[in-house]
Motif scaffolding. Structure first.
Motif, PDB file in Angstrom:
ATOM      1  N   GLY A 115      43.632  64.217  52.357  1.00  0.00           N
ATOM      2  CA  GLY A 115      45.063  64.424  52.546  1.00  0.00           C
ATOM      3  C   GLY A 115      45.825  63.185  52.967  1.00  0.00           C
ATOM      4  N   GLU A 116      45.113  62.130  53.324  1.00  0.00           N
ATOM      5  CA  GLU A 116      45.757  60.879  53.720  1.00  0.00           C
ATOM      6  C   GLU A 116      45.455  59.797  52.678  1.00  0.00           C
ATOM      7  OE1 GLU A 116      44.766  59.828  57.705  1.00  0.00           O
ATOM      8  OE2 GLU A 116      45.304  61.792  58.523  1.00  0.00           O
ATOM      9  N   ASP A 117      46.060  58.630  52.838  1.00  0.00           N
ATOM     10  CA  ASP A 117      45.807  57.517  51.923  1.00  0.00           C
ATOM     11  C   ASP A 117      44.550  56.767  52.348  1.00  0.00           C
ATOM     12  OD1 ASP A 117      48.116  58.288  50.735  1.00  0.00           O
ATOM     13  OD2 ASP A 117      49.272  56.495  51.226  1.00  0.00           O
ATOM     14  N   GLY A 118      43.769  56.320  51.357  1.00  0.00           N
ATOM     15  CA  GLY A 118      42.568  55.564  51.631  1.00  0.00           C
ATOM     16  C   GLY A 118      42.599  54.214  50.940  1.00  0.00           C
ATOM     17  N   ILE A 119      41.725  53.308  51.364  1.00  0.00           N
ATOM     18  CA  ILE A 119      41.626  51.971  50.783  1.00  0.00           C
ATOM     19  C   ILE A 119      40.194  51.727  50.329  1.00  0.00           C
ATOM     20  CG2 ILE A 119      41.900  49.490  51.133  1.00  0.00           C
ATOM     21  CD1 ILE A 119      44.534  50.917  51.228  1.00  0.00           C
ATOM     22  N   LEU A 120      40.033  51.350  49.053  1.00  0.00           N
ATOM     23  CA  LEU A 120      38.755  50.879  48.541  1.00  0.00           C
ATOM     24  C   LEU A 120      38.874  49.359  48.478  1.00  0.00           C
ATOM     25  CD1 LEU A 120      39.119  53.888  47.447  1.00  0.00           C
ATOM     26  CD2 LEU A 120      37.445  53.268  45.712  1.00  0.00           C
ATOM     27  N   SER A 121      38.216  48.672  49.391  1.00  0.00           N
ATOM     28  CA  SER A 121      38.416  47.232  49.556  1.00  0.00           C
ATOM     29  C   SER A 121      37.594  46.423  48.557  1.00  0.00           C
ATOM     30  CB  SER A 121      38.050  46.809  50.973  1.00  0.00           C
ATOM     31  OG  SER A 121      38.882  47.433  51.913  1.00  0.00           O
ATOM     32  N   CYS A 122      38.251  45.408  47.961  1.00  0.00           N
ATOM     33  CA  CYS A 122      37.588  44.514  47.009  1.00  0.00           C
ATOM     34  C   CYS A 122      38.289  43.163  47.039  1.00  0.00           C
ATOM     35  CB  CYS A 122      37.647  45.102  45.591  1.00  0.00           C
ATOM     36  SG  CYS A 122      36.870  44.072  44.315  1.00  0.00           S
ATOM     37  N   THR A 123      37.515  42.091  47.201  1.00  0.00           N
ATOM     38  CA  THR A 123      38.070  40.741  47.195  1.00  0.00           C
ATOM     39  C   THR A 123      37.308  39.869  46.214  1.00  0.00           C
ATOM     40  OG1 THR A 123      36.635  40.086  49.047  1.00  0.00           O
ATOM     41  CG2 THR A 123      38.834  40.890  49.598  1.00  0.00           C
ATOM     42  N   PHE A 124      37.965  38.788  45.755  1.00  0.00           N
ATOM     43  CA  PHE A 124      37.355  37.888  44.777  1.00  0.00           C
ATOM     44  C   PHE A 124      37.855  36.466  44.992  1.00  0.00           C
ATOM     45  CE2 PHE A 124      41.310  39.416  43.026  1.00  0.00           C
ATOM     46  CZ  PHE A 124      41.861  38.339  42.343  1.00  0.00           C
ATOM     47  N   GLU A 125      37.214  35.504  44.315  1.00  0.00           N
ATOM     48  CA  GLU A 125      37.639  34.114  44.402  1.00  0.00           C
ATOM     49  C   GLU A 125      39.051  33.983  43.846  1.00  0.00           C
ATOM     50  OE1 GLU A 125      34.798  31.432  42.628  1.00  0.00           O
ATOM     51  OE2 GLU A 125      33.141  32.764  43.156  1.00  0.00           O
ATOM     52  N   PRO A 126      40.000  33.480  44.627  1.00  0.00           N
ATOM     53  CA  PRO A 126      41.405  33.467  44.206  1.00  0.00           C
ATOM     54  C   PRO A 126      41.658  32.638  42.946  1.00  0.00           C
ATOM     55  CG  PRO A 126      41.187  33.016  46.550  1.00  0.00           C
ATOM     56  CD  PRO A 126      39.814  32.941  45.969  1.00  0.00           C
ATOM     57  N   ASP A 127      42.696  33.008  42.225  1.00  0.00           N
ATOM     58  CA  ASP A 127      43.172  32.272  41.046  1.00  0.00           C
ATOM     59  C   ASP A 127      44.693  32.317  41.082  1.00  0.00           C
ATOM     60  OD1 ASP A 127      43.912  31.272  38.586  1.00  0.00           O
ATOM     61  OD2 ASP A 127      42.299  32.254  37.491  1.00  0.00           O
ATOM     62  N   ILE A 128      45.314  31.152  41.184  1.00  0.00           N
ATOM     63  CA  ILE A 128      46.768  31.122  41.358  1.00  0.00           C
ATOM     64  C   ILE A 128      47.528  31.573  40.114  1.00  0.00           C
ATOM     65  CG2 ILE A 128      46.663  29.316  43.115  1.00  0.00           C
ATOM     66  CD1 ILE A 128      47.550  27.325  40.946  1.00  0.00           C
ATOM     67  N   LYS A 129      46.862  31.588  38.937  1.00  0.00           N
ATOM     68  CA  LYS A 129      47.532  31.997  37.712  1.00  0.00           C
ATOM     69  C   LYS A 129      47.411  33.506  37.554  1.00  0.00           C
ATOM     70  CE  LYS A 129      48.270  30.546  32.936  1.00  0.00           C
ATOM     71  NZ  LYS A 129      47.771  29.701  31.821  1.00  0.00           N
ATOM     72  N   LEU A 130      48.430  34.232  38.003  1.00  0.00           N
ATOM     73  CA  LEU A 130      48.392  35.691  38.041  1.00  0.00           C
ATOM     74  C   LEU A 130      48.191  36.300  36.660  1.00  0.00           C
ATOM     75  CD1 LEU A 130      48.690  38.119  39.984  1.00  0.00           C
ATOM     76  CD2 LEU A 130      51.141  38.109  39.460  1.00  0.00           C
ATOM     77  N   SER A 131      48.762  35.682  35.647  1.00  0.00           N
ATOM     78  CA  SER A 131      48.692  36.250  34.294  1.00  0.00           C
ATOM     79  C   SER A 131      47.277  36.270  33.733  1.00  0.00           C
ATOM     80  CB  SER A 131      49.611  35.481  33.347  1.00  0.00           C
ATOM     81  OG  SER A 131      49.229  34.111  33.287  1.00  0.00           O
ATOM     82  N   ASP A 132      46.380  35.467  34.315  1.00  0.00           N
ATOM     83  CA  ASP A 132      44.995  35.420  33.837  1.00  0.00           C
ATOM     84  C   ASP A 132      44.077  36.398  34.560  1.00  0.00           C
ATOM     85  OD1 ASP A 132      45.548  33.510  31.967  1.00  0.00           O
ATOM     86  OD2 ASP A 132      44.875  31.811  33.185  1.00  0.00           O
ATOM     87  N   ILE A 133      44.590  37.084  35.564  1.00  0.00           N
ATOM     88  CA  ILE A 133      43.748  37.969  36.374  1.00  0.00           C
ATOM     89  C   ILE A 133      43.768  39.389  35.816  1.00  0.00           C
ATOM     90  CG2 ILE A 133      43.377  38.958  38.669  1.00  0.00           C
ATOM     91  CD1 ILE A 133      44.743  36.478  39.832  1.00  0.00           C
ATOM     92  N   VAL A 134      42.581  39.946  35.616  1.00  0.00           N
ATOM     93  CA  VAL A 134      42.427  41.341  35.191  1.00  0.00           C
ATOM     94  C   VAL A 134      41.569  42.052  36.238  1.00  0.00           C
ATOM     95  CG1 VAL A 134      41.562  42.929  33.443  1.00  0.00           C
ATOM     96  CG2 VAL A 134      42.582  40.755  32.746  1.00  0.00           C
TER      97      VAL A 134
END
Length: 254
Positions: free
Chosen positions: A49-68
């Motif tokens: 009934g509440e909001d949850g978070i599924l946490s996931c992190t990755f090596e950053p990439d400043i070019k947002l358009s290339d991130i999937v």
């Protein structure tokens, strides 16, 4: 003995073979050269009934358009969520997640692929995978998501009891938890014989209200009520001093 013409001919053939090999190697790297990037997940229980978070992190990439970013759930057709070219793409999203998912779009560029899951359901439990593709490479990581219900107990004097008693009540738990009372004055004391705990099913027929009464309490002593199941633990403290009630919660650990 080979003639000069034969030597030149075989030299040319050798050069062609070496060049062809180099081209093939370059093409091979072009096809499979996307190296692995580190993707890390962190799991925490989802509260129904509440909001949850599924946490996931990755090596950053400043070019947002290339991130999937793709989130998948084992046994479910289609996607849980997809983010690409700087925005959500929910064209292949499974119906059970429709309108309930979001990524933190303003944090994707810095390596946050976490998924917010709105209005968590019991059926959301399962195995998930977080896939990430960037200009630097690709990677994935899985997590096991558990769902249930847990809440912080409220502490009070039980005025309905014939003797001085404390009441510990929490509105929503699932699966059924255990309740343990402890005393600050004697941490080894067993209160199972002087306490009574009941579980009342809530209207949605899944979660339950927990009520525990501790009898024959001693004034100027602090008592703790700990409620715990496989997903979470919550503790509340209560003390009566000189006619004044002091109750406070130690918090909820999911």
């Amino acid at each position: 003995m080979a003639s000069l013409g034969q030597i030149i001919f075989w030299s040319i053939i050798s050069s062609i073979i070496v060049l062809a090999g180099a081209i093939a190697l370059i093409i091979g790297f072009g096809i499979s050269g996307t190296h692995s990037i580190t993707v890390t997940t962190l799991t925490s229980a989802g509260n129904i009934g509440e909001d949850g978070i599924l946490s996931c992190t990755f090596e950053p990439d400043i070019k947002l358009s290339d991130i999937v970013i793709q989130w998948l759930k084992e046994g479910v057709t289609g996607l849980v969520h997809e983010f690409k070219e700087g925005k959500d793409d929910l064209s292949d999203q499974n119906e059970m997640f429709r309108g309930r998912t979001a990524v933190f779009a303003d944090q994707v560029r810095v390596g946050n692929a976490s998924l917010r899951l709105k209005n968590v359901r019991l059926t959301d439990a399962g195995t998930y995978k977080c896939y990430v593709l960037t200009a630097n490479g690709k990677g994935n990581a899985g997590l096991e998501y558990k769902t249930g219900a847990f809440s912080i107990p409220e502490m009070d004097v039980d005025y309905n009891a014939s003797s001085e008693s404390f009441r510990c009540e929490a509105p929503r738990w699932f699966p059924q938890p255990t309740v343990v009372w402890t005393s600050q004055a004697d941490l080894r004391a067993n209160f199972s014989q002087v306490s009574n705990t009941s579980f009342e099913l809530n209207s949605e027929n899944v979660t339950m209200k927990v009520v525990s009464i501790l009898y024959n309490v001693t004034i100027n002593n602090t008592y703790s009520c700990m409620i715990e199941n496989d997903l979470a633990k919550a503790t509340g403290d209560i003390k009566v001093t000189g006619g004044f009630l002091h109750s406070f919660c130690m918090g909820l650990l999911g």
